[in-house]
Design a protein around this motif. Structure first.
Motif, short mmCIF file in Angstrom:
data_model
loop_
_atom_site.label_atom_id
_atom_site.label_comp_id
_atom_site.label_asym_id
_atom_site.label_seq_id
_atom_site.Cartn_x
_atom_site.Cartn_y
_atom_site.Cartn_z
N GLY A 1 0.81 -1.22 0.00
CA GLY A 1 0.00 0.00 0.00
C GLY A 1 0.84 1.26 0.00
N CYS A 2 2.01 1.16 0.60
CA CYS A 2 2.90 2.33 0.68
C CYS A 2 3.66 2.56 -0.62
CB CYS A 2 3.88 2.11 1.83
SG CYS A 2 5.27 3.27 1.87
N ASN A 3 4.07 1.49 -1.28
CA ASN A 3 5.01 1.61 -2.40
C ASN A 3 4.33 1.98 -3.71
OD1 ASN A 3 7.62 1.57 -3.40
ND2 ASN A 3 7.41 -0.54 -4.14
N ARG A 4 3.64 3.11 -3.69
CA ARG A 4 2.98 3.66 -4.88
C ARG A 4 3.35 5.14 -4.97
NH1 ARG A 4 -2.89 3.12 -4.17
NH2 ARG A 4 -3.07 3.34 -6.43
N SER A 5 3.55 5.61 -6.16
CA SER A 5 4.12 6.95 -6.37
C SER A 5 3.05 8.03 -6.48
CB SER A 5 4.96 6.96 -7.64
OG SER A 5 5.42 8.27 -7.93
N SER A 6 3.29 9.12 -5.77
CA SER A 6 2.44 10.31 -5.87
C SER A 6 2.97 11.29 -6.91
CB SER A 6 2.39 11.02 -4.51
OG SER A 6 3.72 11.38 -4.10
N LEU A 7 4.17 11.08 -7.39
CA LEU A 7 4.81 12.05 -8.30
C LEU A 7 4.00 12.23 -9.58
CD1 LEU A 7 8.50 10.98 -7.79
CD2 LEU A 7 7.40 13.08 -6.96
N GLY A 8 3.92 13.47 -10.00
CA GLY A 8 3.12 13.82 -11.17
C GLY A 8 1.76 14.36 -10.79
N ALA A 9 1.38 14.18 -9.53
CA ALA A 9 0.12 14.77 -9.07
C ALA A 9 0.25 16.27 -8.92
CB ALA A 9 -0.29 14.15 -7.74
N ALA A 10 1.52 16.72 -8.77
CA ALA A 10 1.82 18.14 -8.55
C ALA A 10 1.06 18.63 -7.31
CB ALA A 10 1.52 18.97 -9.79
N ALA A 11 0.40 19.78 -7.40
CA ALA A 11 -0.30 20.29 -6.21
C ALA A 11 -1.48 19.41 -5.86
CB ALA A 11 -0.76 21.72 -6.43
N LEU A 12 -2.27 19.00 -6.89
CA LEU A 12 -3.38 18.06 -6.71
C LEU A 12 -4.12 17.77 -8.00
CD1 LEU A 12 -6.22 19.95 -6.73
CD2 LEU A 12 -5.36 20.53 -4.48
N THR A 13 -3.70 18.45 -9.13
CA THR A 13 -4.44 18.28 -10.40
C THR A 13 -3.55 17.82 -11.54
OG1 THR A 13 -4.08 20.62 -10.96
CG2 THR A 13 -6.12 20.06 -9.77
N THR A 14 -2.39 17.31 -11.29
CA THR A 14 -1.36 16.94 -12.26
C THR A 14 -0.81 18.20 -12.93
OG1 THR A 14 -2.77 16.50 -14.21
CG2 THR A 14 -2.48 14.70 -12.62
N SER A 15 -0.53 18.15 -14.23
CA SER A 15 0.14 19.25 -14.91
C SER A 15 -0.26 19.32 -16.36
CB SER A 15 1.67 19.05 -14.81
OG SER A 15 2.36 19.97 -15.61
N GLY A 16 -0.11 20.49 -16.93
CA GLY A 16 -0.34 20.65 -18.36
C GLY A 16 0.83 20.21 -19.20
N PHE A 17 1.97 19.93 -18.58
CA PHE A 17 3.13 19.41 -19.30
C PHE A 17 2.96 17.90 -19.53
CE2 PHE A 17 4.85 23.22 -17.29
CZ PHE A 17 5.60 23.78 -18.32
N PRO A 18 3.51 17.38 -20.63
CA PRO A 18 3.33 15.95 -20.97
C PRO A 18 4.27 15.04 -20.17
CG PRO A 18 4.67 16.99 -22.65
CD PRO A 18 4.25 18.11 -21.71
N ILE A 19 4.10 15.02 -18.87
CA ILE A 19 4.97 14.22 -18.00
C ILE A 19 4.59 12.74 -18.08
CG2 ILE A 19 5.40 16.11 -16.38
CD1 ILE A 19 3.27 14.87 -14.54
#
Length: 502
Positions: free
Chosen positions: A193-211
């Motif tokens: 349950g812990c080993n999942r990535s939050s990266l790319g969520a940014a502040a809370l809405t993801t990003s307009g960049f094609p990450i």
């Protein structure tokens, strides 16, 4: 060069000395101790993804890579808090800008401290979970080895703290190791349950960049991404799950430790803790205090308390990014797991060193009334009585022996015949030989050979089954630790390859 800290209208007065003392400085110190390495790994993974997705230019990527690789991490690890910047994140950003210039600011394209922070917390937690599991597996092996040496060691089991029935020390230890196994499996589930990535969520809405969220997750050895970006920065159940598991594990193991401490008393006299794990009295020459077990018990209580604090701090907080589940809470979770892990290691050594007074335990079993359940069962078989009739007969016989001050060995065939005649009104079929066998603790244990029983054959089977199951978990543990330990090496290899043109 000016600080990269956030501009504020009140910059001249921020932070207040009291706020810095109570909040910012402790958080900075915790971060440099626990979060600096994860922060640098996140920086490297994010940079690699930005270049691969062509979100930043090649020259920018190379310059940022050089700055990241040349950052003096050890100096930061021993640095002290300065009000010039708000936290360790901005301190690192400031140092990178000094090394690489203004372009290093693009390292923060398409991310926020929100998604970074959660990823870092999860990286610290997964490492502590994996370490605790490895140490718990070591304890489990010590328990199995100990049990295998005591498959024939008779003892009396207790219910409601009173003598109940004969069993073996191995049967008891198998129960403890089964409970520990379930705790380790719960820790493994908490790891997943812990080993999942939050990266790319940014502040809370993801990003307009094609990450690529999947790429950063892969680079950092996360198994998956947290799909919903709001959940990624808001959900704290990964911490709550780990805290709940730690509480259960500490409580379960503490119950066993309490038994061991009782068994160490001269009055009980069942086991003896080896010299390296006892302490003497400053005044009483005879004392031999098994304080290693006392420390284990108190430390387990401490682990439970820290884990309970985690759940308490999460309670009634808004479902969103909020500090209640971050800098102030995380250290309690880390400490609870570190404490649990340390007790696993300590008890692994103590168990390995225990000596057992087998003769005393056997004598106690032979002279007790713990075998009379089998006498009642035997009367059901030989006399055709209902169990309730048989129970009544044996209960009366035990009362008579106790009132006359006799042990179970004082029971005669004539006593049994008179009781059966009195209650059932029929002559006794039971032979004298069968009576002796019915009150023997060895016989009691050996005929209880169905699954889960204490017979030597069944305990052998149970230990073999445990070994097979735990071998799988040990293989998972080794693979997981190896995978986590290779993250930095892989990231550095990629970045150095860029700079070397390979």
């Amino acid at each position: 060069m000016k600080s990269t800290s956030i501009n504020r209208e009140q910059a001249s007065s921020f932070p207040s000395p009291t706020y810095a003392e109570i909040v910012l400085e402790p958080a900075y110190n915790q971060a440099r101790q626990h979060l600096l390495n994860p922060m640098m790994a996140v920086n490297k993974a994010h940079l690699i993804m930005l270049r691969e997705q062509r979100i930043i230019t090649e020259p920018e990527a190379l310059r940022i890579a050089s700055a990241v690789l040349n950052l003096q991490v050890n100096e930061l690890r021993t640095s002290t808090y300065s009000s010039r910047v708000e936290d360790l994140f901005f301190q690192v950003e400031y140092e990178l800008e000094k090394l690489g210039g203004e372009c290093t600011g693009n390292l923060h394209v398409a991310r926020s401290r929100n998604d970074m922070g959660i990823a870092m917390y999860r990286m610290v937690l997964r490492e502590k979970l994996s370490t605790a599991i490895a140490s718990g597996l070591s304890l489990h092996r010590s328990l199995r080895d100990f049990a295998s040496r005591h498959i024939h060691t008779l003892m009396i089991a207790h219910t409601h703290t009173q003598q109940a029935q004969p069993t073996t020390l191995a049967h008891y230890i198998c129960a403890v190791s089964d409970s520990l196994e379930r705790d380790l499996l719960r820790l493994q589930t908490a790891y997943a349950g812990c080993n999942r990535s939050s990266l790319g969520a940014a502040a809370l809405t993801t990003s307009g960049f094609p990450i690529s969220r999947e790429r950063t997750a892969e680079l950092l050895a996360f198994e998956d991404v947290i799909e919903n970006a709001y959940d990624a920065v808001s959900g704290a159940d990964y911490a709550g799950e780990a805290a709940s598991v730690v509480q259960l594990a500490a409580v379960h193991l503490g119950r066993h430790v309490q038994d061991l401490l009782l068994w160490c008393t001269q009055e009980y006299g069942g086991i003896r803790v080896a010299a390296p794990y006892v302490q003497i009295s400053s005044i009483m020459p005879q004392k031999r205090n098994p304080v290693s077990l006392e420390h284990a018990r108190s430390l387990l209580s401490s682990a439970k308390g820290d884990a309970a604090t985690v759940l308490g701090m999460m309670h009634n907080t808004p479902f969103g990014d909020i500090v209640d589940t971050e800098d102030d809470m995380q250290p309690y979770l880390w400490r609870s797991l570190s404490t649990l892990e340390s007790v696993y290691r300590l008890l692994s050594e103590v168990i390995r060193s225990l000596s057992v007074n087998e003769a005393l335990l056997r004598e106690r079993a032979e002279n007790s009334f713990a075998t009379v359940t089998e006498l009642a069962d035997t009367l059901v078989r030989t006399e055709g009585l209902s169990f309730r009739q048989s129970h009544s007969i044996v209960s009366r016989l035990v009362r008579q022996l106790i009132e006359s001050g006799k042990p179970i060995s004082g029971l005669t065939w004539e006593n049994v015949e008179a009781a059966v005649q009195n209650i059932a009104g029929k002559p006794l079929v039971l032979t004298r030989e069968t009576l002796q066998r019915a009150v023997s603790p060895q016989h009691f244990v050996h005929i209880r050979n169905i699954k889960g029983g204490p017979s030597p054959h069944e305990v052998h089977r149970a230990l073999s089954s445990q070994e097979i199951r735990l071998d799988r978990l040990e293989a998972w543990s080794r693979k997981t630790i190896s995978k986590l330990s290779s993250v930095d090496e892989n990231l550095n290899r990629i970045l150095n390859g860029w700079l070397n043109g390979t």
